[in-house]
Scaffold this active site. Structure first.
Site, short mmCIF file in Angstrom:
data_model
loop_
_atom_site.label_atom_id
_atom_site.label_comp_id
_atom_site.label_asym_id
_atom_site.label_seq_id
_atom_site.Cartn_x
_atom_site.Cartn_y
_atom_site.Cartn_z
N ASP A 44 0.70 -1.19 0.01
CA ASP A 44 -0.07 -0.14 0.16
C ASP A 44 0.84 1.62 0.06
O ASP A 44 0.21 2.28 -0.25
CB ASP A 44 -1.02 0.17 1.32
CG ASP A 44 -0.34 0.00 2.46
OD1 ASP A 44 0.74 -0.02 2.54
OD2 ASP A 44 -1.07 0.07 3.49
N SER A 45 2.06 1.25 0.08
CA SER A 45 3.01 2.28 0.00
C SER A 45 2.79 2.71 -1.59
O SER A 45 3.11 3.91 -1.64
CB SER A 45 4.46 1.57 -0.03
OG SER A 45 4.84 0.32 -0.76
N LYS A 112 -1.06 -9.49 2.92
CA LYS A 112 -0.39 -8.97 3.97
C LYS A 112 -1.66 -7.97 4.82
O LYS A 112 -1.97 -7.32 3.86
CB LYS A 112 0.89 -8.33 3.82
CG LYS A 112 1.49 -7.50 4.93
CD LYS A 112 2.83 -7.17 4.73
CE LYS A 112 3.16 -5.70 4.11
NZ LYS A 112 2.55 -4.60 4.91
N GLU A 181 8.58 -3.71 11.18
CA GLU A 181 8.88 -2.39 10.55
C GLU A 181 9.37 -1.28 11.57
O GLU A 181 8.77 -1.25 12.54
CB GLU A 181 7.58 -1.72 9.71
CG GLU A 181 8.05 -0.58 9.03
CD GLU A 181 7.21 -0.08 8.11
OE1 GLU A 181 6.22 -0.63 7.55
OE2 GLU A 181 7.53 1.12 7.42
O1 KIV Z 1 3.35 -1.20 1.62
C1 KIV Z 1 4.63 -1.41 1.89
O2 KIV Z 1 5.72 -1.09 1.24
C2 KIV Z 1 5.01 -2.04 3.08
C3 KIV Z 1 6.69 -2.03 3.73
C4 KIV Z 1 6.64 -2.12 4.91
C5 KIV Z 1 7.06 -3.28 3.11
O3 KIV Z 1 4.28 -2.76 3.70
#
Ligand code: KIV
Length: 259
Positions: A44-45, A112, A181
């Site tokens: 979701d980044s 995730k 994280e």
């Molecule tokens: O969305 C993302 O990039 C993440 C990172 C912490 C891996 O969740």
């Protein structure tokens, strides 16, 4: 190379460290896959790297599903993990399972989601439904409003114990791996030693079983990256120079050449 799956990721613990990263489209997913990246996270980044938001919160499930389908079409050997966006798993477990199913039907091999003990029941339901889960504890960016910024977690012994308890809760619930994280390296090492599942660190030091980097940070597409990042290329400058050279050559009548 055989496609990465839950069993091969689990088997890597203590044997081989895994360098994993995000991907949001077919072009970069193909290049990362060809380079041997074992897990591609449709993070979701993307809200921040691709869509220009300040946080990950505005990302919609439809955007994740569409990006997951693109990455999955390109990834031959990498495991593809869809990162469930904010709002897609907070409104009841039935809706959360239905939304995870959409990610799997788009081509994800796993999902995730963020949270520890408080999402353990949901993780158990997803795993019991045949949906592998990669968990995420420590600094969870979807809680940015709770933290008042993207702040390192687990800094006191009491806070560290909460992160450790969260990591144990998601393992117990059936997650096959857990993201750690932005926590102190010593805490990440303690969790990595305490768990049987793979820990995937980001800003959590070198002892984790695997690492994430956001693709734009790794490739130097983001010029301002967090301090823990290593840039393996400086593409922002190259890309800007290529655009500028093109604009100049068209203006000067150099491109296209006469044939
Ligand atoms: O969305 C993302 O990039 C993440 C990172 C912490 C891996 O969740």
């Amino acid at each position: 190379m055989k496609k990465w799956n839950v069993a091969s990721v689990r088997a890597a613990k203590g044997v081989r460290k895994l360098g994993c990263c995000t991907a949001y489209d077919a072009c970069f997913a193909r290049l990362a896959d060809e380079a041997g990246v074992p897990i591609l996270l449709v993070g979701d980044s993307m809200g921040m790297t691709m869509l220009g938001y300040d946080t990950t919160l505005p990302v919609k499930l439809e955007e994740t599903v569409s990006a997951t389908a693109a990455v999955a079409r390109a990834a031959k050997d990498a495991m593809v993990v869809a990162d469930m966006p904010f709002g897609s798993y907070q409104c009841g477990d039935d809706l959360a399972v239905a939304n995870a199913v959409k990610c799997i039907q788009a081509g994800a091999d796993a999902v995730k989601l963020e949270g520890g003990a408080r999402v353990a029941g949901l993780i158990r339901r997803l795993v019991d439904s045949g949906i592998p889960v990669l968990a995420h504890v420590g600094m969870t960016p979807q809680s940015v409003n709770e933290y008042g910024g993207f702040k390192r977690q687990g800094k006191t012994r009491e806070a560290a114990d909460r992160v450790l308890a969260d990591a144990k809760a998601v393992e117990e619930a059936g997650a096959f791996a857990v993201t750690l994280e932005c926590i102190p390296s010593e805490l990440a090492a303690e969790i990595t030693a305490a768990l049987k599942i793979v820990t995937v660190g980001i800003g959590a030091g070198p002892v984790c079983d695997a690492q994430w980097l956001v693709m734009h940070d790794l490739l130097g597409l983001n010029e301002k990256a967090p301090s823990f990042v290593k840039q393996y290329a400086q593409l922002a400058g190259d890309v800007r120079n290529a655009f500028a050279a093109y604009v100049e050559e068209v203006a000067a009548g150099v491109f296209p050449a006469r044939r």
